[in-house]
Structures are given as C-alpha cells and as structure tokens.
Write a protein that holds these residues in place. Sequence first.
Motif, PDB file in Angstrom:
ATOM      1  N   ASN A   1       0.809  -1.215   0.000  1.00 45.82           N
ATOM      2  CA  ASN A   1       0.000   0.000   0.000  1.00 45.82           C
ATOM      3  C   ASN A   1       0.842   1.265   0.000  1.00 45.82           C
ATOM      4  OD1 ASN A   1      -2.664   0.561  -0.330  1.00 45.82           O
ATOM      5  ND2 ASN A   1      -3.132   0.748   1.853  1.00 45.82           N
ATOM      6  N   ASN A   2       2.074   1.139  -0.499  1.00 42.97           N
ATOM      7  CA  ASN A   2       2.986   2.288  -0.600  1.00 42.97           C
ATOM      8  C   ASN A   2       3.117   3.107   0.671  1.00 42.97           C
ATOM      9  OD1 ASN A   2       4.220   2.431  -3.188  1.00 42.97           O
ATOM     10  ND2 ASN A   2       2.178   2.754  -4.044  1.00 42.97           N
ATOM     11  N   GLY A   3       3.165   2.407   1.808  1.00 41.80           N
ATOM     12  CA  GLY A   3       3.395   3.114   3.066  1.00 41.80           C
ATOM     13  C   GLY A   3       2.135   3.563   3.790  1.00 41.80           C
ATOM     14  N   GLU A   4       0.969   3.417   3.158  1.00 42.83           N
ATOM     15  CA  GLU A   4      -0.285   3.820   3.813  1.00 42.83           C
ATOM     16  C   GLU A   4      -0.741   2.676   4.749  1.00 42.83           C
ATOM     17  OE1 GLU A   4      -2.371   6.395   4.409  1.00 42.83           O
ATOM     18  OE2 GLU A   4      -3.338   4.778   5.539  1.00 42.83           O
ATOM     19  N   MET A   5      -0.698   2.937   6.049  1.00 45.90           N
ATOM     20  CA  MET A   5      -0.822   1.851   7.026  1.00 45.90           C
ATOM     21  C   MET A   5      -2.182   1.782   7.717  1.00 45.90           C
ATOM     22  SD  MET A   5       1.892   0.046   7.123  1.00 45.90           S
ATOM     23  CE  MET A   5       2.159   0.218   5.389  1.00 45.90           C
ATOM     24  N   SER A   6      -3.027   2.732   7.443  1.00 43.11           N
ATOM     25  CA  SER A   6      -4.270   2.849   8.206  1.00 43.11           C
ATOM     26  C   SER A   6      -5.067   1.539   8.274  1.00 43.11           C
ATOM     27  CB  SER A   6      -5.123   3.960   7.580  1.00 43.11           C
ATOM     28  OG  SER A   6      -6.355   4.030   8.224  1.00 43.11           O
ATOM     29  N   GLN A   7      -5.297   0.917   7.113  1.00 39.76           N
ATOM     30  CA  GLN A   7      -6.122  -0.304   7.095  1.00 39.76           C
ATOM     31  C   GLN A   7      -5.480  -1.434   7.873  1.00 39.76           C
ATOM     32  OE1 GLN A   7      -9.311  -0.230   5.837  1.00 39.76           O
ATOM     33  NE2 GLN A   7      -9.322  -2.096   7.063  1.00 39.76           N
ATOM     34  N   TYR A   8      -4.162  -1.569   7.749  1.00 40.54           N
ATOM     35  CA  TYR A   8      -3.468  -2.667   8.436  1.00 40.54           C
ATOM     36  C   TYR A   8      -3.533  -2.500   9.943  1.00 40.54           C
ATOM     37  CZ  TYR A   8      -1.558  -3.231   3.775  1.00 40.54           C
ATOM     38  OH  TYR A   8      -1.422  -3.372   2.423  1.00 40.54           O
ATOM     39  N   VAL A   9      -3.344  -1.270  10.402  1.00 45.99           N
ATOM     40  CA  VAL A   9      -3.375  -1.030  11.850  1.00 45.99           C
ATOM     41  C   VAL A   9      -4.790  -1.257  12.387  1.00 45.99           C
ATOM     42  CG1 VAL A   9      -3.104   0.736  13.649  1.00 45.99           C
ATOM     43  CG2 VAL A   9      -1.355   0.495  11.888  1.00 45.99           C
ATOM     44  N   GLN A  10      -5.769  -0.804  11.622  1.00 44.67           N
ATOM     45  CA  GLN A  10      -7.159  -1.015  12.070  1.00 44.67           C
ATOM     46  C   GLN A  10      -7.511  -2.499  12.076  1.00 44.67           C
ATOM     47  OE1 GLN A  10     -10.187   2.027  11.015  1.00 44.67           O
ATOM     48  NE2 GLN A  10      -8.574   2.922   9.763  1.00 44.67           N
ATOM     49  N   ASP A  11      -7.005  -3.228  11.103  1.00 42.73           N
ATOM     50  CA  ASP A  11      -7.217  -4.683  11.080  1.00 42.73           C
ATOM     51  C   ASP A  11      -6.575  -5.332  12.303  1.00 42.73           C
ATOM     52  OD1 ASP A  11      -6.893  -5.169   7.453  1.00 42.73           O
ATOM     53  OD2 ASP A  11      -8.559  -4.472   8.720  1.00 42.73           O
ATOM     54  N   ALA A  12      -5.393  -4.868  12.645  1.00 40.80           N
ATOM     55  CA  ALA A  12      -4.681  -5.429  13.810  1.00 40.80           C
ATOM     56  C   ALA A  12      -5.460  -5.135  15.092  1.00 40.80           C
ATOM     57  CB  ALA A  12      -3.271  -4.857  13.897  1.00 40.80           C
ATOM     58  N   LEU A  13      -5.979  -3.930  15.209  1.00 42.88           N
ATOM     59  CA  LEU A  13      -6.755  -3.561  16.402  1.00 42.88           C
ATOM     60  C   LEU A  13      -7.990  -4.454  16.519  1.00 42.88           C
ATOM     61  CD1 LEU A  13      -6.521   0.339  16.219  1.00 42.88           C
ATOM     62  CD2 LEU A  13      -5.557  -1.124  17.984  1.00 42.88           C
ATOM     63  N   HIS A  14      -8.620  -4.680  15.393  1.00 47.57           N
ATOM     64  CA  HIS A  14      -9.815  -5.519  15.372  1.00 47.57           C
ATOM     65  C   HIS A  14      -9.470  -6.960  15.767  1.00 47.57           C
ATOM     66  CE1 HIS A  14     -13.748  -6.950  14.118  1.00 47.57           C
ATOM     67  NE2 HIS A  14     -13.150  -7.906  13.436  1.00 47.57           N
ATOM     68  N   LYS A  15      -8.381  -7.450  15.177  1.00 46.39           N
ATOM     69  CA  LYS A  15      -7.940  -8.822  15.451  1.00 46.39           C
ATOM     70  C   LYS A  15      -7.572  -8.997  16.916  1.00 46.39           C
ATOM     71  CE  LYS A  15      -4.996 -10.141  12.179  1.00 46.39           C
ATOM     72  NZ  LYS A  15      -3.703 -10.453  11.539  1.00 46.39           N
ATOM     73  N   MET A  16      -7.014  -7.950  17.498  1.00 48.98           N
ATOM     74  CA  MET A  16      -6.506  -8.052  18.863  1.00 48.98           C
ATOM     75  C   MET A  16      -7.498  -7.532  19.904  1.00 48.98           C
ATOM     76  SD  MET A  16      -2.524  -7.019  18.165  1.00 48.98           S
ATOM     77  CE  MET A  16      -1.944  -7.444  19.792  1.00 48.98           C
ATOM     78  N   HIS A  17      -8.684  -7.164  19.455  1.00 44.18           N
ATOM     79  CA  HIS A  17      -9.728  -6.667  20.375  1.00 44.18           C
ATOM     80  C   HIS A  17      -9.236  -5.470  21.178  1.00 44.18           C
ATOM     81  CE1 HIS A  17     -11.877 -10.423  19.522  1.00 44.18           C
ATOM     82  NE2 HIS A  17     -10.720 -11.009  19.660  1.00 44.18           N
ATOM     83  N   LEU A  18      -8.568  -4.554  20.512  1.00 48.35           N
ATOM     84  CA  LEU A  18      -8.030  -3.382  21.198  1.00 48.35           C
ATOM     85  C   LEU A  18      -8.567  -2.098  20.570  1.00 48.35           C
ATOM     86  CD1 LEU A  18      -4.252  -4.476  21.351  1.00 48.35           C
ATOM     87  CD2 LEU A  18      -5.854  -4.455  23.273  1.00 48.35           C
ATOM     88  N   ASP A  19      -8.612  -1.044  21.375  1.00 44.37           N
ATOM     89  CA  ASP A  19      -8.995   0.273  20.847  1.00 44.37           C
ATOM     90  C   ASP A  19      -7.772   1.057  20.381  1.00 44.37           C
ATOM     91  OD1 ASP A  19     -11.294   0.485  23.584  1.00 44.37           O
ATOM     92  OD2 ASP A  19     -11.684  -0.112  21.507  1.00 44.37           O
ATOM     93  N   TYR A  20      -6.642   0.704  20.924  1.00 47.31           N
ATOM     94  CA  TYR A  20      -5.408   1.394  20.545  1.00 47.31           C
ATOM     95  C   TYR A  20      -4.227   0.450  20.776  1.00 47.31           C
ATOM     96  CZ  TYR A  20      -4.586   1.972  25.551  1.00 47.31           C
ATOM     97  OH  TYR A  20      -4.377   1.730  26.897  1.00 47.31           O
ATOM     98  N   LEU A  21      -3.152   0.739  20.083  1.00 45.29           N
ATOM     99  CA  LEU A  21      -1.888   0.030  20.311  1.00 45.29           C
ATOM    100  C   LEU A  21      -0.937   1.016  20.980  1.00 45.29           C
ATOM    101  CD1 LEU A  21      -1.667  -1.818  16.907  1.00 45.29           C
ATOM    102  CD2 LEU A  21      -1.461  -2.951  19.128  1.00 45.29           C
ATOM    103  N   ASP A  22      -0.221   0.543  21.967  1.00 45.41           N
ATOM    104  CA  ASP A  22       0.713   1.428  22.657  1.00 45.41           C
ATOM    105  C   ASP A  22       1.896   1.801  21.780  1.00 45.41           C
ATOM    106  OD1 ASP A  22      -0.550  -0.555  24.841  1.00 45.41           O
ATOM    107  OD2 ASP A  22      -0.221   1.441  25.716  1.00 45.41           O
ATOM    108  N   LEU A  23       2.235   0.882  20.882  1.00 42.79           N
ATOM    109  CA  LEU A  23       3.410   1.127  20.032  1.00 42.79           C
ATOM    110  C   LEU A  23       3.261   0.345  18.736  1.00 42.79           C
ATOM    111  CD1 LEU A  23       6.446   1.936  19.476  1.00 42.79           C
ATOM    112  CD2 LEU A  23       7.102  -0.003  20.919  1.00 42.79           C
ATOM    113  N   VAL A  24       3.528   1.018  17.631  1.00 30.74           N
ATOM    114  CA  VAL A  24       3.641   0.309  16.351  1.00 30.74           C
ATOM    115  C   VAL A  24       5.020   0.616  15.781  1.00 30.74           C
ATOM    116  CG1 VAL A  24       2.815   0.096  13.984  1.00 30.74           C
ATOM    117  CG2 VAL A  24       1.171   0.277  15.845  1.00 30.74           C
ATOM    118  N   LEU A  25       5.713  -0.449  15.455  1.00 31.83           N
ATOM    119  CA  LEU A  25       7.072  -0.301  14.930  1.00 31.83           C
ATOM    120  C   LEU A  25       7.101  -0.684  13.453  1.00 31.83           C
ATOM    121  CD1 LEU A  25       8.038  -2.299  17.948  1.00 31.83           C
ATOM    122  CD2 LEU A  25       9.529  -0.368  17.489  1.00 31.83           C
TER     123      LEU A  25
END
Lengths: 275, 181
Positions: free
Chosen positions: A79-103
């Motif tokens: 996605n040429n560096g556009e991360m929004s969908q991936y991070v939202q997918d991860a939040l959904h998968k992990m049952h979280l509202d936010y991630l403390d850190l994304v590297l």
Amino acid sequence: MNNIPWIFMGTFQNKDFDLLLNNVQIGIQNGVHGFDTAPSYKSEGVLGIVLKTLIEKGVVKREDLFISDKVDAWQMQENNGEMSQYVQDALHKMHLDYLDLVLVHWPLPEYLYATIRSLIELKEKGLIRNIGVCNVRIGHLKRILSNVGILPDFIQNEIHPLNNCDEVVNWCNEKNIKIMAYSPLCRMNKKLIESPILQELSIKYNKSIGQLILRWHLERSVMPVFMSHNPKRIVENTSIRDFSLDKNDIVRINAMNENYKIFLESKGCPGYEIH
Amino acid sequence: MKYIKKMLHLLQVITGNSSVNKRICEKNPGTFTENRRNFDVLVIGEMYDVKDLIPHNKTYLQFDAPDRTLFASFLILQGKFSWLNEGKGKCIIVCKKNNEKKKSVSMFDIPFLHTIIIHKYKLKKQQAELKFPLLCHPLQICKFIFGKKYEMSFVEKCPLPEIIDFCAQRDIEFEYRVIKN
C-alpha cells in the motif's frame, strides 16, 4: 508516558492459546506488562484473545498493559506506506482500541518515510500511542528526522553481548529514544554459555547467565524482549531487579561484542543502508 | 484449492521436481541452519570454481547458478551482503560476457530473493518454474547438477556502475570477473 515497560515478552510464532495464556499470566504476575507481536509472528490474534481473557477475568487492566505491534515489509510495499487499514485490522484482530506502540519492522528505504507519516496520522487519531522503527542505525534515524521531521519514540534492534550496538544505544539514550532488544540472549549462543567472563560473573552475582545478560540490558537502559514457553524460565528472566552489575562488569560484557547478528539486515531489508 | 495444491505437490514428487527444487533452494543459507556470520568473501554469479580465487584462510559463501545474469547477481547481492564481515568483506561477481546486459532473472535466483524484490520485478513465472524445474528447464538443470564449473575469468570494470556504488556505500570491496565466451 508513565507505563513504559522495563521488559517485554515476545510472541514470535506463539499461536497456542493455552500456552500463551499461561505464559502471559505468569509474566504479568512477575512484573511484565509489555507484550510484543507482529503480523509475521502469526500471534496477533491469539495474543489479543489472551489479553482480552485476562482483562475480563480482572487479572490486569488495559491501561496497565503496553502492547507493541509492527508493520511488515509486504504491507509497506502493498500500500505504498499507507498503514491505516493494516493497523485497524490489527486492532480488530486483537480486540483493542489502541496500540501502545507500532514499529516499522524493516526500514525499507522506498517506503519508510511514507509509512512513518502514515503512523503519525494514526497517532494523532489516537489509534496508536507511540511510533518505532526496528533494525536501524544512527543514519536511518537522522534521515527520518530530516525527511519526516520527527525521531521515533522507540527502536527495536537485535542486541545482546555479541552484538552490543553501542553506537546506536548511546545515541538513542542521548536523544531519549526508548530502546528494545530482540533476541536479547542471542538464543543462548554457545559463545555466551561457554564464556569465561559470564561464567565468572554468574558465580559472583549468584545469577544465571541469562539473568546476567538481561540485567546488562537494563543497566544500559535497554528493554529486553524475551521469549520463553517455559514458566520457570519466565520467572527466572524476570527475577533481575534485585541486583545490579558493577560498572567494570558492564564494560567486560560490552567487550564481548563481535558484531554477530542472528537476523541479517540485508535479508530482511534488501539494500539495507549501513550508514 | 487445498486438493489442487496436494495434487500438484504429489506431481512434483513423482516427477522428481521436488528433489531438484530442494537442491536449488538448499543453496540458500538459512538464518537458523547456518550459524556462521561475518564471512570474508561472497561469490555470486556463474557456476565457477573458486579454489584459486579465495585464499585458504578466508571464509566464503558462494551463490552460483548456470547463466546467471549480472542483473540477477546484483539483486542477490542486495539481499545477501550482510553475511559479510562489515567493513572488511569482499564481493566477487562472476558473469559470462553474454549475460552482462540481460535484465532477466531465472528460477535459480528465486530462493535468494526477498519477497519484496520478487513482487517488485513481477517474478511469479520464475516462482512457478521453480516448483517444476526439471519440467521447465531440463537443460539448465543438467548444467546445474552435472555441469563443469568454469575455471578462467578476467577482472574487468563492472558495466553496471550501480553495483560499484552499492558496494562503496556499504564498505564492501568489490571485484567483477568476466568469463569470456
């Protein structure tokens, strides 16, 4: 930022719910509140369910946990560096509202700055709280600053006595960038187990070689990201806050450096820039 | 889909393609299967006998294949150079004269390339060929398994300046050797 962990538990390829539940619980009981995952570890989902289970049982509160995830190379390219969908997918998968850190897992030059800009936007929206980059040298960090205008909040490198990353550790400590060490024990490489220095220090401090090395990390203001499936080992690895190393012993362990890396930078990041 | 995959795998095994595939792929050292690091020399390119190239006391890794192009060798170098002792390592690329200008990648190169590179250069065809190498390129396989390694080459200036720059930026000593036809 007052819940920065002193140590992390990694979840590389740990997909077994029961095993992870048990290990995470033991970790929490022994002072671990930092947990690290990545898409390529195949453990995001199961870690999410484990944490949800423990939160619901009242073992731990969400605000006391520090969860770090990563964005992988294929995501950066796809996605040429556009991360929004991936991070939202991860939040959904992990049952979280936010991630403390994304590297950013690997600093692929073609996509790195766009990826970090995307993570900055997600930080402004409250979906992530800190931004980090893995496998970096000082040169990467300086170029991030000049191209994006910020320094990352965290870095995560392979750091252990055979690869002490002295330059980048000192630089990051000066700049107040938090440092995480993966493979902090170099998978208990034979050179560490058989090291006369570590064997001598093990007797001196009455601690195992693993404990000595993990303490060495703490003395350098580095947060180790250890992984273990063995409950006894988890307890052992976390029993390192009851002693400290003499300055001279820290220097001796530092001197074991051989620039030996398990995970080669060019393998994860073709064309990796070393300067 | 799973059924199709299983049938394809069975076909691979029956036709001998599976074992040839394994032979090609095992030339790529694994992170956990190869414990050595900080090699003195990396030799990439054409099938070449390195015994006179590398002093006995130097450690080396060789990634060779029949008719490997200079372009493919460069792609491999980009992913493999960290095997070298940083600041003290040397890369030797060996190439046949008539493969210098070709911008092609073969199935032999696939195991050495990161998925990012495979995706960037659209190498799905070569990935598929690697699953049935005996079927797709029987002559090349014969060269790979039975072919004699070249023994004579000449040091020349590399016609791809980007390789020279790449190595200079990473403190890698670089030598380019040509096998003349």
